[in-house]
Scaffold this motif. Structure first.
Motif, PDB file in Angstrom:
ATOM      1  N   HIS A  33       6.873  -7.475   6.978  1.00 31.89           N
ATOM      2  CA  HIS A  33       6.349  -8.175   5.810  1.00 31.89           C
ATOM      3  C   HIS A  33       7.453  -8.201   4.758  1.00 31.89           C
ATOM      4  N   CYS A  34       7.804  -9.397   4.297  1.00 34.55           N
ATOM      5  CA  CYS A  34       8.851  -9.532   3.279  1.00 34.55           C
ATOM      6  C   CYS A  34       8.417 -10.593   2.279  1.00 34.55           C
ATOM      7  N   ARG A  35       8.281 -10.187   1.027  1.00 43.96           N
ATOM      8  CA  ARG A  35       7.911 -11.154  -0.013  1.00 43.96           C
ATOM      9  C   ARG A  35       8.762 -10.907  -1.255  1.00 43.96           C
ATOM     10  N   TRP A  91       4.320  -8.281  -6.237  1.00 43.17           N
ATOM     11  CA  TRP A  91       3.300  -7.661  -7.082  1.00 43.17           C
ATOM     12  C   TRP A  91       3.851  -6.543  -7.961  1.00 43.17           C
ATOM     13  N   ASP A  92       4.776  -5.774  -7.419  1.00 45.51           N
ATOM     14  CA  ASP A  92       5.204  -4.560  -8.122  1.00 45.51           C
ATOM     15  C   ASP A  92       6.613  -4.181  -7.676  1.00 45.51           C
ATOM     16  N   LYS A  93       7.513  -4.042  -8.636  1.00 45.43           N
ATOM     17  CA  LYS A  93       8.887  -3.674  -8.315  1.00 45.43           C
ATOM     18  C   LYS A  93       9.180  -2.192  -8.564  1.00 45.43           C
ATOM     19  N   HIS A 101       0.819  -1.209   0.000  1.00 46.48           N
ATOM     20  CA  HIS A 101       0.000   0.000   0.000  1.00 46.48           C
ATOM     21  C   HIS A 101       0.857   1.265   0.000  1.00 46.48           C
ATOM     22  N   VAL A 102       2.136   1.087  -0.258  1.00 46.62           N
ATOM     23  CA  VAL A 102       3.023   2.237  -0.462  1.00 46.62           C
ATOM     24  C   VAL A 102       2.825   2.702  -1.910  1.00 46.62           C
ATOM     25  N   LYS A 103       2.121   3.812  -2.055  1.00 47.62           N
ATOM     26  CA  LYS A 103       1.824   4.375  -3.378  1.00 47.62           C
ATOM     27  C   LYS A 103       2.436   5.779  -3.473  1.00 47.62           C
ATOM     28  N   GLN A 149       9.191   1.982  -1.056  1.00 48.98           N
ATOM     29  CA  GLN A 149       8.935   0.973  -0.035  1.00 48.98           C
ATOM     30  C   GLN A 149      10.047   0.947   1.006  1.00 48.98           C
ATOM     31  N   GLN A 150      11.277   1.001   0.546  1.00 50.68           N
ATOM     32  CA  GLN A 150      12.401   0.980   1.480  1.00 50.68           C
ATOM     33  C   GLN A 150      12.432   2.241   2.345  1.00 50.68           C
TER      34      GLN A 150
END
Length: 257
Positions: free
Chosen positions: A132-134, A103-105, A68-70, A111-112
């Motif tokens: 959370h890490c995926r 989902w999105d790179k 949800h980081v947009k 994000q970081q």
């Protein structure tokens, strides 16, 4: 025996039709402490409602989920900071926060940055983090390395890495959140968990996601924490009561209860 579900989305719409019955099943199974991670500002009212309905059993986190980081993430982080500063609210961790590249790179840098800023908020309020890490172990560890030291501790939620990554996460002050993946034939973590001291393990469901066997592929719920504990009893060759006791103590130590 009492159990702690250290990560469960009780406010999810997946429980809209039977939420109270789902909660009662958890209590009947001995799952008496349940921790809800935050997603973003749009999900907080439902989270607060759960805590108000079950004040003795439901405990809250505050944070911005990496998916949800947009583009508006700075505004969302301001909301997180505002809620953490609210003396009328009690939070037990900053989470769930981290990096998700499944989902999105395209927003890795953002994000970081959000992850780092929220770790700093956790340190400010002397709270643990819930990670959370995926598909992003290297990117997650990069941020943890920059923030390592006093005040950095918490839970590596839904841990699904290998033995080396597990030891690295523990080295940063994290407990490993173990859920349904431990019961999967292809989950792999069951192959090395016996080599991780149980003092580093906590239970979780991530409900309504990642239901353990024999419910794999169906909706997960907090009552299934016991199924994860049963799998750990097999792996560690310990009585279920000992798994319940140790993992509940570990969770209490992290969350300060």
């Amino acid at each position: 025996m009492t159990f702690t579900d250290t990560h469960t989305h009780l406010n999810s719409e997946a429980f809209a039709e039977d939420r109270d019955a789902m909660m009662q099943r958890a209590f009947d199974a001995g799952v008496t402490r349940l921790f809800i991670p935050s997603i973003d500002s749009a999900h907080t009212d439902s989270m607060y409602a759960m805590q108000e309905q079950y004040p003795d059993n439901v405990f809250l986190m505050m944070g911005l989920h990496p998916t949800h980081v947009k583009e508006n993430y700075i505004e969302e982080l301001a909301f997180v900071a505002q809620e953490l500063a609210n003396p009328k609210r009690k939070f037990y961790a900053v989470g769930e926060i981290g990096v998700d590249l499944y989902w999105d790179k395209t927003l890795l840098k953002e994000q970081q940055d959000a992850f780092k800023q929220q770790i700093q908020l956790a340190k400010k309020y002397k709270l643990p983090i819930n990670i959370h890490c995926r598909d992003a172990f290297d990117e997650t560890f990069e941020v943890l390395e920059s923030e390592k030291g006093d005040g950095l501790y918490g839970i590596f939620h839904c841990f699904s890495g290998d033995f080396i990554q597990a030891k690295k996460a523990i080295g940063y002050g994290m407990k490993l959140g173990i859920g349904g993946v431990a019961t999967f034939k292809n989950g792999k973590i069951d192959q090395f968990l016996k080599d991780i001291d149980i003092s580093n393990i906590v239970l979780e469901t991530d409900a309504p996601y990642l239901a353990p066997v024999p419910h794999r592929g169906k909706r997960n719920e907090s009552a299934y924490t016991v199924l994860v504990a049963q799998k750990l009893a097999e792996i560690y060759h310990l009585p279920l009561s000992e798994i319940a006791r140790v993992t509940t103590r570990n969770a209490a130590n992290v969350y300060g209860i």
